[in-house]
Design a protein around this motif. Structure first.
Motif, PDB file in Angstrom:
ATOM      1  N   GLY A  66      22.428  20.989  45.270  1.00 35.68           N
ATOM      2  CA  GLY A  66      20.647  20.320  45.009  1.00 35.68           C
ATOM      3  C   GLY A  66      19.696  21.172  44.966  1.00 35.68           C
ATOM      4  N   THR A  67      18.927  20.953  45.838  1.00 37.99           N
ATOM      5  CA  THR A  67      17.773  22.061  45.946  1.00 37.99           C
ATOM      6  C   THR A  67      17.899  23.104  47.064  1.00 37.99           C
ATOM      7  N   SER A  68      19.601  23.155  47.516  1.00 38.78           N
ATOM      8  CA  SER A  68      19.449  24.641  48.183  1.00 38.78           C
ATOM      9  C   SER A  68      20.436  25.410  47.604  1.00 38.78           C
ATOM     10  N   ASN A  69      20.099  27.399  48.269  1.00 37.78           N
ATOM     11  CA  ASN A  69      21.044  27.622  48.363  1.00 37.78           C
ATOM     12  C   ASN A  69      22.514  28.293  49.371  1.00 37.78           C
ATOM     13  N   TYR A  70      23.637  28.502  48.752  1.00 37.40           N
ATOM     14  CA  TYR A  70      24.421  28.601  49.837  1.00 37.40           C
ATOM     15  C   TYR A  70      24.811  29.565  49.870  1.00 37.40           C
ATOM     16  N   PHE A  71      25.366  30.444  50.406  1.00 37.12           N
ATOM     17  CA  PHE A  71      25.753  31.959  50.994  1.00 37.12           C
ATOM     18  C   PHE A  71      27.437  32.137  51.343  1.00 37.12           C
ATOM     19  N   TRP A  72      27.997  32.796  51.090  1.00 34.64           N
ATOM     20  CA  TRP A  72      29.310  33.411  52.084  1.00 34.64           C
ATOM     21  C   TRP A  72      30.502  34.373  51.322  1.00 34.64           C
ATOM     22  N   ALA A  73      31.027  34.632  52.233  1.00 30.63           N
ATOM     23  CA  ALA A  73      31.831  36.390  51.293  1.00 30.63           C
ATOM     24  C   ALA A  73      33.009  36.509  52.444  1.00 30.63           C
ATOM     25  N   PHE A  74      34.158  36.873  52.056  1.00 32.01           N
ATOM     26  CA  PHE A  74      35.397  35.957  52.632  1.00 32.01           C
ATOM     27  C   PHE A  74      35.901  37.443  53.168  1.00 32.01           C
ATOM     28  N   PRO A  75      37.389  38.074  53.986  1.00 30.84           N
ATOM     29  CA  PRO A  75      37.649  39.893  54.111  1.00 30.84           C
ATOM     30  C   PRO A  75      38.610  39.542  52.576  1.00 30.84           C
ATOM     31  N   SER A  76      38.768  38.460  52.137  1.00 30.71           N
ATOM     32  CA  SER A  76      40.050  38.816  50.896  1.00 30.71           C
ATOM     33  C   SER A  76      39.320  39.441  49.799  1.00 30.71           C
ATOM     34  N   LYS A  77      38.000  38.724  49.324  1.00 25.98           N
ATOM     35  CA  LYS A  77      37.346  39.241  47.898  1.00 25.98           C
ATOM     36  C   LYS A  77      36.801  40.614  47.992  1.00 25.98           C
ATOM     37  N   ALA A  78      35.925  40.858  49.671  1.00 28.77           N
ATOM     38  CA  ALA A  78      35.974  42.539  49.564  1.00 28.77           C
ATOM     39  C   ALA A  78      37.305  43.256  49.612  1.00 28.77           C
ATOM     40  N   LEU A  79      38.183  42.682  49.829  1.00 29.45           N
ATOM     41  CA  LEU A  79      39.280  43.743  49.895  1.00 29.45           C
ATOM     42  C   LEU A  79      39.784  44.238  48.286  1.00 29.45           C
ATOM     43  N   HIS A  80      39.013  42.710  47.604  1.00 26.17           N
ATOM     44  CA  HIS A  80      39.444  43.555  45.837  1.00 26.17           C
ATOM     45  C   HIS A  80      38.796  43.711  45.352  1.00 26.17           C
ATOM     46  N   ALA A  81      37.366  43.911  45.695  1.00 25.25           N
ATOM     47  CA  ALA A  81      36.254  44.317  45.523  1.00 25.25           C
ATOM     48  C   ALA A  81      36.385  45.638  45.519  1.00 25.25           C
ATOM     49  N   ARG A  82      36.323  46.594  46.818  1.00 24.11           N
ATOM     50  CA  ARG A  82      36.486  47.867  47.638  1.00 24.11           C
ATOM     51  C   ARG A  82      38.371  47.728  46.803  1.00 24.11           C
ATOM     52  N   LYS A  83      38.996  47.498  45.957  1.00 18.87           N
ATOM     53  CA  LYS A  83      40.225  48.133  45.200  1.00 18.87           C
ATOM     54  C   LYS A  83      40.050  48.646  44.235  1.00 18.87           C
ATOM     55  N   ARG A  84      39.025  47.350  43.632  1.00 17.67           N
ATOM     56  CA  ARG A  84      38.471  47.116  42.594  1.00 17.67           C
ATOM     57  C   ARG A  84      37.970  48.921  42.219  1.00 17.67           C
ATOM     58  N   ARG A  85      36.799  48.621  43.440  1.00 14.87           N
ATOM     59  CA  ARG A  85      35.691  49.976  42.816  1.00 14.87           C
ATOM     60  C   ARG A  85      36.840  51.655  43.123  1.00 14.87           C
ATOM     61  N   LEU A  86      37.537  51.373  44.096  1.00 19.89           N
ATOM     62  CA  LEU A  86      38.600  52.641  44.176  1.00 19.89           C
ATOM     63  C   LEU A  86      39.087  52.785  42.922  1.00 19.89           C
ATOM     64  N   GLU A  87      39.564  51.968  42.000  1.00 21.94           N
ATOM     65  CA  GLU A  87      40.373  51.967  40.862  1.00 21.94           C
ATOM     66  C   GLU A  87      39.050  52.526  40.102  1.00 21.94           C
ATOM     67  N   GLU A  88      38.251  52.047  40.317  1.00 25.33           N
ATOM     68  CA  GLU A  88      37.017  52.815  38.787  1.00 25.33           C
ATOM     69  C   GLU A  88      37.331  54.530  39.066  1.00 25.33           C
ATOM     70  N   LEU A  89      37.265  54.585  40.631  1.00 23.61           N
ATOM     71  CA  LEU A  89      37.121  55.538  40.717  1.00 23.61           C
ATOM     72  C   LEU A  89      37.583  56.476  40.573  1.00 23.61           C
ATOM     73  N   GLU A  90      38.695  56.546  40.896  1.00 20.58           N
ATOM     74  CA  GLU A  90      39.820  57.235  40.609  1.00 20.58           C
ATOM     75  C   GLU A  90      40.538  56.666  38.827  1.00 20.58           C
ATOM     76  N   THR A  91      39.906  56.495  38.305  1.00 25.34           N
ATOM     77  CA  THR A  91      39.722  56.671  36.679  1.00 25.34           C
ATOM     78  C   THR A  91      38.637  57.385  36.345  1.00 25.34           C
ATOM     79  N   GLN A  92      37.436  57.151  36.547  1.00 24.80           N
ATOM     80  CA  GLN A  92      36.249  58.383  36.579  1.00 24.80           C
ATOM     81  C   GLN A  92      37.029  59.175  36.523  1.00 24.80           C
ATOM     82  N   LEU A  93      38.176  60.181  37.995  1.00 24.09           N
ATOM     83  CA  LEU A  93      38.256  61.441  38.494  1.00 24.09           C
ATOM     84  C   LEU A  93      39.151  61.604  37.655  1.00 24.09           C
TER      85      LEU A  93
END
Length: 205
Positions: A66-93
């Motif tokens: 509608g006219t409102s913005n809603y925000f949310w974040a769950f621990p599982s998403k954050a875990l996957h995001a951190r895991k993905r970032r870690l994999e990216e850094l490991e690849t760069q290394l």
């Protein structure tokens, strides 16, 4: 007493993520502007900026209803995001290590045959001594280039071309003088004087 130091942006981001993880709820911006200052000490003026930075980094999800913005974040998403970032850094290394290894191999290869030893030092001295001699020979060679048959032939052709060009211009001058004499009745001497033409002006032999 010293003034209490405010929270850094990273501290604010971390505390705001705690709100999402602890409540596992969905919020509007106005909700966060009430909860974050009271429960996590985040200044009201910075709530929107902090929340937007988390959205930009894909740590918080958002959806417009509608006219409102809603925000949310769950621990599982954050875990996957951190895991993905870690994999990216490991690849760069790993890529960095591979480049470093390749460069080191190239350096080692380039060093082969360049080790400092007596024979190499003697060869370098001989090379340095021969350079002035080479320069002197090149200078001598330049002196005798004019005796080179090819160079002589090039000079001869250039002279012929220049002579032909001079003849054409001589033709043009005589033609103009003839035309002016007939058209206006000028004498040759007057024309020569007016246009700076030498008295002995004639074709080249």
């Amino acid at each position: 007493m010293s003034k209490k130091k405010g929270l850094s942006l990273e501290e604010k981001r971390s505390r705001m993520m705690e709100i999402f993880f602890e409540t596992k709820d969905v919020f509007q911006l106005k909700d966060m502007e009430k909860i974050a200052p009271k429960s996590k000490g985040i200044t009201p003026m910075s709530v929107k900026e902090v929340l937007q930075s988390l959205v930009d980094d894909n740590m918080v999800d958002t959806e417009r209803v509608g006219t409102s913005n809603y925000f949310w974040a769950f621990p599982s998403k954050a875990l996957h995001a951190r895991k993905r970032r870690l994999e990216e850094l490991e690849t760069q290394l790993e890529d960095g290590n591979q480049r470093k290894k390749a460069l080191q191999q190239a350096v080692d290869k380039a060093k082969v045959g360049r080790e400092v030893n007596e024979e190499r030092q003697d060869l370098l001295k001989e090379l340095s001594a021969l350079k002035p001699q080479r320069d002197q020979l090149k200078a001598e060679l330049e002196k005798y280039r004019e005796c080179d048959p090819q160079v002589v032939e090039e000079i001869r052709k250039a002279n012929i071309t220049a002579k032909e060009a001079v003849s054409r211009w001589t033709d043009n001058v005589f033609a103009i003088k003839s035309w002016a004499k007939k058209k206006f009745g000028f004498e040759n001497s007057n024309l020569d004087k007016a246009f700076g033409i030498p008295e002995d002006f004639d074709y080249m032999n």
